[in-house]
Motif scaffolding. Structure first.
Motif, PDB file in Angstrom:
ATOM      1  N   GLY A   1       0.817  -1.208   0.000  1.00 54.83           N
ATOM      2  CA  GLY A   1       0.000   0.000   0.000  1.00 54.83           C
ATOM      3  C   GLY A   1       0.851   1.259   0.000  1.00 54.83           C
ATOM      4  O   GLY A   1       0.554   2.228  -0.690  1.00 54.83           O
ATOM      5  N   LEU A   2       1.931   1.232   0.772  1.00 58.01           N
ATOM      6  CA  LEU A   2       2.826   2.390   0.801  1.00 58.01           C
ATOM      7  C   LEU A   2       3.507   2.605  -0.541  1.00 58.01           C
ATOM      8  O   LEU A   2       3.661   3.735  -0.982  1.00 58.01           O
TER       9      LEU A   2
ATOM     10  N   ALA B   1       0.162  12.751  -0.513  1.00 58.74           N
ATOM     11  CA  ALA B   1      -0.396  12.853   0.826  1.00 58.74           C
ATOM     12  C   ALA B   1      -1.740  12.124   0.863  1.00 58.74           C
ATOM     13  O   ALA B   1      -2.276  11.732  -0.168  1.00 58.74           O
ATOM     14  N   SER B   2      -2.301  11.977   2.068  1.00 61.70           N
ATOM     15  CA  SER B   2      -3.591  11.293   2.190  1.00 61.70           C
ATOM     16  C   SER B   2      -4.740  12.190   1.719  1.00 61.70           C
ATOM     17  O   SER B   2      -5.889  11.796   1.756  1.00 61.70           O
ATOM     18  N   PHE B   3      -4.409  13.384   1.288  1.00 60.59           N
ATOM     19  CA  PHE B   3      -5.383  14.314   0.728  1.00 60.59           C
ATOM     20  C   PHE B   3      -4.767  14.920  -0.530  1.00 60.59           C
ATOM     21  O   PHE B   3      -3.581  14.790  -0.784  1.00 60.59           O
ATOM     22  N   ASP B   4      -5.580  15.585  -1.322  1.00 62.80           N
ATOM     23  CA  ASP B   4      -5.131  16.157  -2.593  1.00 62.80           C
ATOM     24  C   ASP B   4      -4.370  17.457  -2.341  1.00 62.80           C
ATOM     25  O   ASP B   4      -4.961  18.470  -1.957  1.00 62.80           O
TER      26      ASP B   4
ATOM     27  N   VAL C   1       2.324  20.013   5.038  1.00 57.99           N
ATOM     28  CA  VAL C   1       2.460  18.568   4.783  1.00 57.99           C
ATOM     29  C   VAL C   1       2.842  18.336   3.322  1.00 57.99           C
ATOM     30  O   VAL C   1       3.721  17.521   3.025  1.00 57.99           O
ATOM     31  N   CYS C   2       2.232  19.063   2.424  1.00 58.02           N
ATOM     32  CA  CYS C   2       2.522  18.893   0.997  1.00 58.02           C
ATOM     33  C   CYS C   2       3.919  19.390   0.627  1.00 58.02           C
ATOM     34  O   CYS C   2       4.552  18.853  -0.278  1.00 58.02           O
ATOM     35  N   ALA C   3       4.403  20.390   1.349  1.00 60.98           N
ATOM     36  CA  ALA C   3       5.698  20.990   1.016  1.00 60.98           C
ATOM     37  C   ALA C   3       6.885  20.267   1.650  1.00 60.98           C
ATOM     38  O   ALA C   3       8.021  20.474   1.226  1.00 60.98           O
ATOM     39  N   ASN C   4       6.641  19.429   2.630  1.00 61.91           N
ATOM     40  CA  ASN C   4       7.719  18.784   3.372  1.00 61.91           C
ATOM     41  C   ASN C   4       7.673  17.278   3.140  1.00 61.91           C
ATOM     42  O   ASN C   4       6.691  16.619   3.522  1.00 61.91           O
ATOM     43  N   ARG C   5       8.725  16.715   2.550  1.00 65.33           N
ATOM     44  CA  ARG C   5       8.735  15.292   2.192  1.00 65.33           C
ATOM     45  C   ARG C   5       8.549  14.386   3.415  1.00 65.33           C
ATOM     46  O   ARG C   5       7.805  13.403   3.359  1.00 65.33           O
ATOM     47  N   THR C   6       9.189  14.721   4.524  1.00 65.02           N
ATOM     48  CA  THR C   6       9.061  13.899   5.727  1.00 65.02           C
ATOM     49  C   THR C   6       7.630  13.896   6.238  1.00 65.02           C
ATOM     50  O   THR C   6       7.078  12.839   6.563  1.00 65.02           O
ATOM     51  N   LEU C   7       7.027  15.080   6.282  1.00 65.01           N
ATOM     52  CA  LEU C   7       5.624  15.160   6.718  1.00 65.01           C
ATOM     53  C   LEU C   7       4.710  14.438   5.745  1.00 65.01           C
ATOM     54  O   LEU C   7       3.769  13.753   6.154  1.00 65.01           O
TER      55      LEU C   7
ATOM     56  N   ASP D   1       5.474  11.877   3.880  1.00 63.42           N
ATOM     57  CA  ASP D   1       5.643  10.436   4.099  1.00 63.42           C
ATOM     58  C   ASP D   1       4.916   9.985   5.365  1.00 63.42           C
ATOM     59  O   ASP D   1       4.287   8.920   5.382  1.00 63.42           O
ATOM     60  N   LEU D   2       5.002  10.787   6.425  1.00 60.11           N
ATOM     61  CA  LEU D   2       4.288  10.449   7.660  1.00 60.11           C
ATOM     62  C   LEU D   2       2.783  10.460   7.430  1.00 60.11           C
ATOM     63  O   LEU D   2       2.054   9.609   7.958  1.00 60.11           O
ATOM     64  N   ASP D   3       2.313  11.404   6.629  1.00 59.49           N
ATOM     65  CA  ASP D   3       0.891  11.483   6.327  1.00 59.49           C
ATOM     66  C   ASP D   3       0.424  10.249   5.552  1.00 59.49           C
ATOM     67  O   ASP D   3      -0.635   9.693   5.842  1.00 59.49           O
ATOM     68  N   VAL D   4       1.214   9.822   4.604  1.00 57.37           N
ATOM     69  CA  VAL D   4       0.871   8.620   3.833  1.00 57.37           C
ATOM     70  C   VAL D   4       0.837   7.402   4.759  1.00 57.37           C
ATOM     71  O   VAL D   4      -0.103   6.607   4.719  1.00 57.37           O
ATOM     72  N   THR D   5       1.846   7.259   5.605  1.00 62.75           N
ATOM     73  CA  THR D   5       1.896   6.141   6.545  1.00 62.75           C
ATOM     74  C   THR D   5       0.689   6.177   7.468  1.00 62.75           C
ATOM     75  O   THR D   5       0.020   5.159   7.678  1.00 62.75           O
TER      76      THR D   5
END
Length: 122
Positions: free
Chosen positions: A18-19, A29-32, A44-50, A52-56
């Protein structure tokens, strides 16, 4: 004990797949992100770490929601709504958002480890 390990391996594989699919999606992200308006969403959209955390977090939430029994799902949804309010309160503060996401991911993983793996639905 072997059965638990087998189920754990299957859940891990499904989660990893899934990831990978989410990482390849145009909307990571988990949103558009194209529709992001609030400061927390933009951060969240501008920061890769955030991101990735959002997707997880999104994948774990979806998995937990499918595996928990009805009453557990209602509580999970309430907790997710509280998380979203807290995320909004962080605004664009990356440190606040990172801490919040890490705690939420840990809580969602804990549900799988303590409630799903030990009590079913298997």
């Amino acid at each position: 004990m072997t059965r638990v390990r087998e189920v754990s391996s299957v859940i891990g594989a499904v989660f990893a797949a899934g990831l990978l699919l989410a990482a390849d999606a145009a909307v990571a992200a988990s949103f558009d992100c194209a529709k992001a308006k609030a400061p927390d969403e933009k951060a969240v959209c501008a920061n890769r770490t955030l991101n990735d955390l959002d997707v997880t977090m999104g994948e774990l939430f979806s998995l937990d929601k499918r595996l928990l029994p009805m009453g557990g799902r209602d509580a999970l949804i309430g907790e997710q709504q509280a998380f979203l309010k807290s995320r909004k309160a962080c605004g664009a503060k990356v440190g606040c958002l990172t801490d919040l996401y890490q705690k939420r991911v840990e809580a969602l993983r804990n549900i799988i480890e303590t409630r799903v793996m030990t009590q079913g639905p298997f």
